[in-house]
Each structure stands twice: as structure tokens, then as C-alpha cells.
Design an enzyme around this catalytic site. Structure first.
Site, PDB file in Angstrom:
ATOM      1  N   GLN A 154       7.847   5.599   6.818  1.00  0.00           N
ATOM      2  CA  GLN A 154       6.593   5.292   7.510  1.00  0.00           C
ATOM      3  C   GLN A 154       6.431   6.183   8.731  1.00  0.00           C
ATOM      4  O   GLN A 154       5.358   6.722   8.981  1.00  0.00           O
ATOM      5  CB  GLN A 154       6.572   3.822   7.948  1.00  0.00           C
ATOM      6  N   ILE A 172       0.824  -1.214   0.000  1.00  0.00           N
ATOM      7  CA  ILE A 172       0.000   0.000   0.000  1.00  0.00           C
ATOM      8  C   ILE A 172       0.857   1.263   0.000  1.00  0.00           C
ATOM      9  O   ILE A 172       0.405   2.336   0.395  1.00  0.00           O
ATOM     10  CB  ILE A 172      -1.019   0.001   1.164  1.00  0.00           C
ATOM     11  N   GLY A 173       2.099   1.100  -0.443  1.00  0.00           N
ATOM     12  CA  GLY A 173       2.987   2.253  -0.513  1.00  0.00           C
ATOM     13  C   GLY A 173       3.994   2.247   0.618  1.00  0.00           C
ATOM     14  O   GLY A 173       4.799   3.172   0.769  1.00  0.00           O
ATOM     15  N   GLY A 232       4.125   0.780  10.839  1.00  0.00           N
ATOM     16  CA  GLY A 232       3.087   1.514  10.104  1.00  0.00           C
ATOM     17  C   GLY A 232       2.381   2.565  10.934  1.00  0.00           C
ATOM     18  O   GLY A 232       2.156   3.683  10.492  1.00  0.00           O
ATOM     19  N   GLU A 233       2.004   2.204  12.136  1.00  0.00           N
ATOM     20  CA  GLU A 233       1.120   3.092  12.908  1.00  0.00           C
ATOM     21  C   GLU A 233       1.860   3.917  13.967  1.00  0.00           C
ATOM     22  O   GLU A 233       1.437   5.020  14.295  1.00  0.00           O
ATOM     23  CB  GLU A 233       0.032   2.278  13.642  1.00  0.00           C
ATOM     24  N   LYS A 260       8.472  -5.684  14.743  1.00  0.00           N
ATOM     25  CA  LYS A 260       7.230  -5.297  15.419  1.00  0.00           C
ATOM     26  C   LYS A 260       6.302  -4.460  14.545  1.00  0.00           C
ATOM     27  O   LYS A 260       5.137  -4.270  14.898  1.00  0.00           O
ATOM     28  CB  LYS A 260       7.562  -4.501  16.680  1.00  0.00           C
ATOM     29  N   THR A 302      12.836   2.849   4.294  1.00  0.00           N
ATOM     30  CA  THR A 302      11.376   2.780   4.141  1.00  0.00           C
ATOM     31  C   THR A 302      10.697   2.879   5.509  1.00  0.00           C
ATOM     32  O   THR A 302       9.604   3.442   5.623  1.00  0.00           O
ATOM     33  CB  THR A 302      10.950   1.486   3.418  1.00  0.00           C
TER      34      THR A 302
HETATM   35 MO1  MOS Z   1      -3.602   0.638   8.879  1.00  0.00          MO
HETATM   36  S1  MOS Z   1      -5.284   1.292   9.951  1.00  0.00           S
HETATM   37  O1  MOS Z   1      -4.322  -0.205   7.610  1.00  0.00           O
HETATM   38  O2  MOS Z   1      -2.848   2.188   8.475  1.00  0.00           O
END
Ligand code: MOS
Length: 745
Positions: A645, A472-473, A711-712, A708, A641
Site C-alpha cells: 500500500q 479493492i486490491g 491506504g492513503e 490506523k 500488504t
Molecule cells: Mo480511498 S480515496 O478510497 O483511496
């Protein structure tokens, strides 16, 4: 020259040049023969019924092929479960065109199919709808009396409900030496990735469907389409090689997929349906959430009471939940806790995961309250957190699989120059600007799901790996290639990775920061199985001298297997393939998280954010002049990368604290700023010095890679750090996001 490991190297994205030159094709760009275009018509009322829908004038236009409504739609799956995808919360998923009922403003009510997109869009304006309106409720704060406990479902597995109360929170809070409490609110936020949602469905021989879709889950969409339209799984292929940003918006099949497939089946031809920017505001969003906190500490600063309550919006048909309130006692030990999480069903579409769902919401309240508590104690905010550092997860009593948060605080404070902060609010100035320093903690759970991958030693002696996962990038293609390369000791250029296709080995949706741990582990396992298989073939060729060797006795490097003790004794992959009659050698492997072992640990990535703001004294304008995030997220496969993120998350954090909000007119039940002119996100002029540091963290428990996920976590700590910096600059604590400059005047 031996090939060096790729894991840990800062490599460029392998698909980077394809993306920046426009060569990468997105879902709405795939060419197809005999292609027609669909445009969706959305309801302009919020609740009620369609009494009549006149498609005559639209149909009379030359080039308009068909208008689908609830009246002439094909027969579809009947049961709720047939519409439930992998990410569906408990309840009944929305069924497009099911009947005349309107459940929310913007609901898709018709699809116009025409020879061109422009014609379809124009024809859509000619469709005349007569509605029967009913009363509705869209205001969270006005409907708190309807708050209730969420229903439990499959989704609860990844999104646990609040932990049980401990001790006697109220008594402990009343008796606390220092207290801090607050009411926190953020409104609705909508997904605005660069790429708009689009689906191109190609109707093939015998009704086989090839679907190019913008999604975070090819298999998820394949199952959804097959279930809803009563098709065989093998006749539905969903392909999604490039995704122009998703951030949670593509975790569930969105309704353009449904419409594109429905029309393609009915018309027996290729159909493309693209949403426009306005329509990006007609499906999932981050739910508005109201939170209350009460934290109490003793005279030494040790926390003894934690109360965190959240009231979040959901739709009338599904119970979308997030983990908002579970974090405070995971971060800060307390013997007395009360965690509450309630949903308020309103006449809106079901909310949807949006980067760091729940975590970024909860941290706003938790970390602002901690800041307030530091002032009540007259203690430095970093010191307060170090004093209340939890060595185990007190909310469950489990140890952490690893936790280098202390290093995040220490290295972050050092690099940022936190010691230059004078504690008194309003005490630091630069010209006519008030300067504030703020910090906050971030936490995000490290999850892993089952996945399968295939590894092939090709006829050319190169490695090829396959998985249905999307990119997804985030850099998935690059990172998975690195993991695969190291497993066989190959250089990056000798490894290829095919992905983004439901026909490939199973991968779950890409999200929750679990993709590297999930699919990376599957690739590592498939690669390791392939290594064993190649070694056996090599032993057969080498005969007696190699017969009794174990795989530990050899080295895989640069396309050769050689003896550790005698590197000259080697055999090449190409020789092995030749002996295999020129055929490829392959393995597939299912990778399952070691659930029983993992259950004993809390697995989480941590961060600390340090922010400097300047606030214009006369105008109240806030500028984030510097921000640093220190991250402990286990093994970082590709620092470049991964840094991207975190930077993206930090920019989103600035956006969340200072820019983003969907404004609802509750008289109409309608979102009013449905475009990027009025839905504000940060631009270059809003962004200054941003810095990321990954602290060393070794985790032998979380998974074989020790990863771990990143992304978030970059988003979680920045918004409260900004609010805390604004307080430090101005002495005003604004607990509502985004912080408007007029609230500082
Ligand atoms: Mo996650 S909520 O798919 O950035």
C-alpha cells in the site's frame, strides 16, 4: 505444536494466484445467459440542451436492441435524496437521462443496447445529436471571484471544515523573523485503475437483480439501485468480489451501474455496461486546487503564524469537499492561525475522492512552505520540523491517541543518509546531473465507521467469517482472515472469509484508510462473541470441572480449548460441534466506534518521506533515484500488504509530482488527454529505489486492534518531498504539479 498468531506476519495475498492466473472474475467478466451489451453515448458539448437526438440509423442495424435516451427512459425516482449515496456531498446528485439538459462535457446522454459490445459501440457513433449550446465556465483560476464557503451536509462529518482562526495571524506574520509564502497549484487528475468500470446486471425471477459491479461499496450500491429504481432492498444484490483498483473512484455508484440496471429492468434480461478508457474521464476526478500559504517563525525557528487558504473546484450541482487546510496546525503548533477553504462551482462533473484526497493536496503547500521556511532560517528541514514538533494537536487542543512521528523523522533521516546532504541548493552533483535531497511530513486521519460481521464455527469445526466489505486490491481478504484466525487461535488455512456481497452483514464503503479499523474491529468483535459462545457449549459438555471456569482460564489454539493450568485438559471444536448435533455455531456483532471516548483525541497516521532526485542540467529531466517513507500507523497487521500500500502511494506521489495531469481545453470545456497514451503515469523506467519502514507505534485508544490504516498515508508526503528535492538540486522552487522539465530550463 501450538498455532502462532497471524497478525504481524508478512503473508501473501490469499487471492494472489487467482488474480495472476486470470481465474478471478471481475464485474465485466461474469457470464450470464441471454446477455446483451450496452455502450454509453457522451455529450460533446459542455453546457446547454439536447434539441434533438436521432436514434434511427443506430436502431436500424441488425442486432441493435434498443437505444435509451432522456425521451424514452423509464420513469425514475424524482427526489434528489433518492439519488444520494453514502458518499454523496451536499447538493443534488447527478441524475442520468433526467432531461435534455447538459451540465458537463462527457455527460452520458444515451445508452445503446446490442447483441455484442462492438456493435453497441459502433451503433453509438451513428446517433445524431443536435445541441443548443450555452456559455460555460471550466477554468478555476479565472473564476476565483465565484469562490464561496461549502455547504454543510452529512459528508462534513468525515471531512470537517477549516478550524477556527486563532490569535492574530496577520500581525504575527508581519512581525515574524523569518517568513515563507507561496502559491501552489495542481490541475485536474483522473482515476485510471487497471480495471475499467463495468456492471453486469442479471435479471432474475420476479425481477430480482443480481448485480456484479466494480465498486468500493456493495451495500452503498444496493441502496442506490433500490432507491433510484423503486425496488425492495432484498430484491437487489450487489456482488463485487474482485476489484482491479479503485482508489476512491468506486466510492460512489458510477453511472454504468445506473445504465446497466435500467436496461436490465426494461428489457427483463441480463445487461452488461462497460466504460472504455476514454469514458473513465467522464466522471469524478481530483479537483484542481489553488492554494496560498504564509508561515512565519521567530529567530529560534518556532512557528508563530500559519495561514493556509485553498480554492477548489466543484460542480454546479454538488459541493464536493476535501480536508486541505486543517493539517498545518495539527503538525506544527502556532498561536496565530488562519485556515480558509472555498469552493468554485464550475460546469464540470462533481469531483471525487482520489487516494489521500485533500491530504495530498494540502501537504504540497504546507510542506513546500516549511522547506522554504527552513532556508529562510538557515536551518535543516528535519531540524525545523523537530523543533516545531507538536505533542498535542494545537488545531483542536486535543492530545493524539498516539504519535511516533518523531521516530519517522529520526529513523528516516538515519536510513536515508540525510546527513550527507550539503544544505546549499545546487551544491551536490553526479556527472552532469544535479542531485537534490528533499523531505516532507505526511499525516492522514485514522477513522472508524460502524460495521457488522458474522462469525461461524462451521460443521467441520472451522471458522468462517462474513462481511459485505469489498477488497479493492488492498489485501482485505488476507488481513481480515488474519484478524479472525487470531481471535480463535486458528491457523490461516482453518479460516475462510466471504466478502464483497451486499447480502452479507453491513459494511460501509471501503475507503479513507478506515477498512481494517472498521471491518477488522467488527470481525474481532464477532470472533470474540463466538469464542464466548463456543466456551459456554464446551462448559456444558465438560460439566462440573469446567462449570466455574472463566473464559480467561482457557486457551483457544489449533481448534482446541484447553485449560491454561492444565493443557492436557482440552476439548476440540469438532467435539463441540458434534455435541451441538452437528450444527454450526454463529454470532453476529455490530461494532461501533467508541465515539465519545475517541472524540477526546486526534487520531492520525504519520509519515516522513525522504527523496533523492537527479536533475539533468541541460535537459531539466527529473529522476527520482531514491525514496524512503517511514510510517507510524499503529499496529501493522500484515507488513507485506501494508508495504505494498505504501509503495503504491509512493509511486502515485512520483506520478502526482512529475507526471499526472488532465489537460482541459477551456474554450471547449473538454478534457483533451483522455487515454493512457497522453495521460502520463510512471512506468518501470521511472521507478528506482523505493523503501518503506514502519516504526513501532502502540495505540490502545484508536480501536481494539490498534490499527490506523495505511491506504492513503503513503501518498501524502512524497510529492512535496520531490518538489523540495528539486529545489535543493536546482535552486528553483516550482510550485505547480506536475513539475515540467521545461520549467527548470
Ligand atoms: Mo480511498 S480515496 O478510497 O483511496
Amino acid at each position: 505444536m501450538s498455532v502462532q498468531p497471524s497478525i504481524g506476519k508478512s503473508l501473501n495475498r490469499l487471492e494472489g494466484h487467482l488474480k495472476v492466473t486470470g481465474a478471478a472474475k471481475y464485474a465485466g467478466e461474469y457470464p450470464a445467459e441471454n446477455l446483451v451489451y450496452g455502450y454509453i453515448v457522451n455529450s460533446i458539448i459542455t453546457k446547454g440542451k439536447i434539441r434533438n437526438i436521432d436514434t434511427g440509423p443506430a436502431m436500424s442495424l441488425n442486432g441493435v436492441i434498443k437505444v435509451f435516451t432522456h425521451k424514452n427512459r423509464p420513469s425514475l425516482a424524482w427526489f434528489d435524496f433518492q439519488y444520494a449515496d453514502m458518499d454523496a456531498p451536499p447538493g443534488a446528485a447527478f441524475k442520468p437521462l433526467a432531461d435534455a439538459e447538459i451540465k458537463y462535457n462527457g455527460q452520458p446522454i444515451a445508452l445503446v443496447i446490442a447483441e455484442t459490445f462492438e456493435l453497441a459501440r459502433y451503433a453509438a457513433t451513428l446517433i445524431d445529436v443536435e445541441y443548443e449550446e450555452e456559455d460555460f465556465e471550466t477554468n478555476l483560476v479565472d473564476n476565483l471571484d465565484k469562490a464561496r464557503t461549502p455547504k454543510v451536509g452529512l459528508a462534513t462529518f468525515l471531512k470537517p471544515l477549516p478550524t477556527k482562526p486563532l490569535g492574530e495571524y496577520r500581525k504575527a506574520y508581519e512581525g515574524s523573523y523569518a517568513k515563507a509564502s507561496g502559491e501552489f497549484y495542481h490541475g485536474t487528475e483522473h482515476h485510471n485503475p487497471l480495471e475499467l468500470f463495468a456492471t453486469t446486471t442479471i435479471y432474475g425471477k420476479d425481477g430480482k437483480l443480481t448485480i456484479y459491479d466494480k465498486t468500493q461499496g456493495t451495500v452503498n450500491c444496493q441502496l442506490y439501485v433500490a432507491n433510484v429504481f423503486g425496488l425492495k432492498y432484498k430484491n437487489v444484490q450487489v456482488i463485487s468480489p474482485y476489484v482491479g483498483g479503485a482508489f476512491g473512484s468506486g466510492l460512489r455508484p458510477q453511472f454504468q451501474l445506473f445504465f446497466s440496471v435500467m436496461a436490465a429492468i426494461e428489457l427483463k434480461r441480463a445487461v452488461r455496461v462497460t466504460l472504455d478508457r476514454h469514458q473513465m474521464f467522464t466522471f469524478g476526478h481530483r479537483p484542481p486546487t489553488l492554494q496560498h500559504t504564509h508561515f512565519g517563525a521567530d529567530a529560534t525557528g518556532k512557528i508563530q503564524a500559519l495561514h493556509h487558504a485553498a480554492y477548489a473546484e466543484t460542480s454546479q450541482f454538488e459541493d464536493y469537499t476535501e480536508v486541505v487546510v486543517n493539517w498545518s496546525n495539527m503538525l506544527y503548533p502556532s498561536r496565530n492561525t488562519l485556515m480558509e477553504y472555498k469552493l468554485v462551482p464550475l460546469d464540470v462533473f462533481t469531483p471525487l475522492d482520489m487516494r489521500a484526497p485533500g491530504g495530498s493536496t494540502g501537504s504540497h503547500a504546507i510542506e513546500s512552505t516549511m522547506d522554504e521556511l527552513s532556508y529562510a532560517l538557515n536551518m535543516d528541514p528535519v531540524e525545523l520540523r523537530l523543533l516545531n514538533y507538536s505533542e498535542i494537536d494545537e488545531s483542536t487542543g486535543r492530545p493524539f491517541s498516539s504519535k511516533e512521528l518523531r521516530q519517522c523523522y529520526l529513523q528516516g533521516a538515519e536510513k536515508f543518509g540525510w546527513h550527507k546532504r550539503s544544505p546549499q541548493p545546487g551544491s551536490m552533483k553526479r556527472g552532469n546531473k544535479l542531485v537534490g535531497y528533499g523531505m516532507a511530513t505526511g499525516v492522514w486521519e485514522s477513522m472508524q465507521l460502524p460495521a457488522r460481521a458474522e462469525a461461524q464455527l462451521t460443521k467441520e469445526g472451522k471458522l468462517h467469517v462474513l462481511s459485505a466489505v469489498t477488497d479493492i486490491g488492498t489485501g482485505t481478504l488476507t488481513v481480515m482472515t488474519q484478524i479472525a484466525a487470531d481471535e480463535l487461535g486458528l491457523a490461516m488455512e482453518d479460516v475462510s472469509f466471504s466478502y464483497g456481497d451486499s447480502k452479507m452483514p453491513f459494511a460501509p464503503i471501503q475507503g479513507g484508510s478506515f477498512t481494517v479499523s472498521t471491518v477488522g474491529s467488527a470481525i474481532k468483535a464477532a470472533g470474540s462473541a463466538l469464542r464466548n459462545k463456543i466456551f459456554k457449549k464446551a462448559q456444558a459438555i465438560k460439566g462440573t470441572p469446567w462449570k466455574n471456569l472463566k473464559i480467561e482460564d482457557v486457551i483457544f489454539n489449533g481448534g482446541y480449548i484447553s485449560l491454561k493450568q492444565d493443557p492436557a485438559n482440552a476439548i476440540s471444536f469438532t467435539e463441540i460441534i458434534a455435541a451441538n448435533k452437528g450444527r454450526m455455531i454463529k454470532t453476529t456483532n455490530l461494532s461501533l466506534p467508541k465515539a465519545l471516548k475517541l472524540k477526546k483525541y486526534t487520531r492520525a497516521a504519520h509519515s516522513a518521506a525522504f527523496v533523492e532526485v537527479e536533475v539533468d542540467e541541460e535537459l531539466g529531466i527529473i529522476n527520482v533515484t531514491r525514496a524512503l517513507t517511514t510510517v507510524a500507523a499503529g499496529k501493522i497487521i500484515n507488513p507485506k500488504t501494508a508495504r505494498s500500500q505504501i509503495l503504491g502511494g509512493m509511486i502515485w506521489g512520483i506520478s502526482k509530482a512529475l507526471r499526472e495531469e488532465t489537460i482541459t481545453d477551456h474554450e471547449m470545456g473538454k478534457y483533451m488527454n483522455q487515454d493512457l497514451a497522453e495521460y502520463h503515469i510512471p512506468v518501470h523506467a521511472d521507478l528506482h529505489e523505493l523503501d518503506v519502514v514502519f516504526v513501532e507505534e502502540r495505540d490502545d485508544i484508536v480501536n481494539e486492534l490498534g490499527t490506523k490504516g495505511v491506504g492513503e498515508i503513503g501518498l501524502v508526503a512524497i510529492p512535496p518531498a520531490i518538489a523540495n528535492a528539486v529545489f535543493h538540486a536546482t535552486g528553483k522552487r516550482i510550485n505547480q504539479f506536475p513539475i515540467h522539465f521545461d520549467s527548470l530550463l
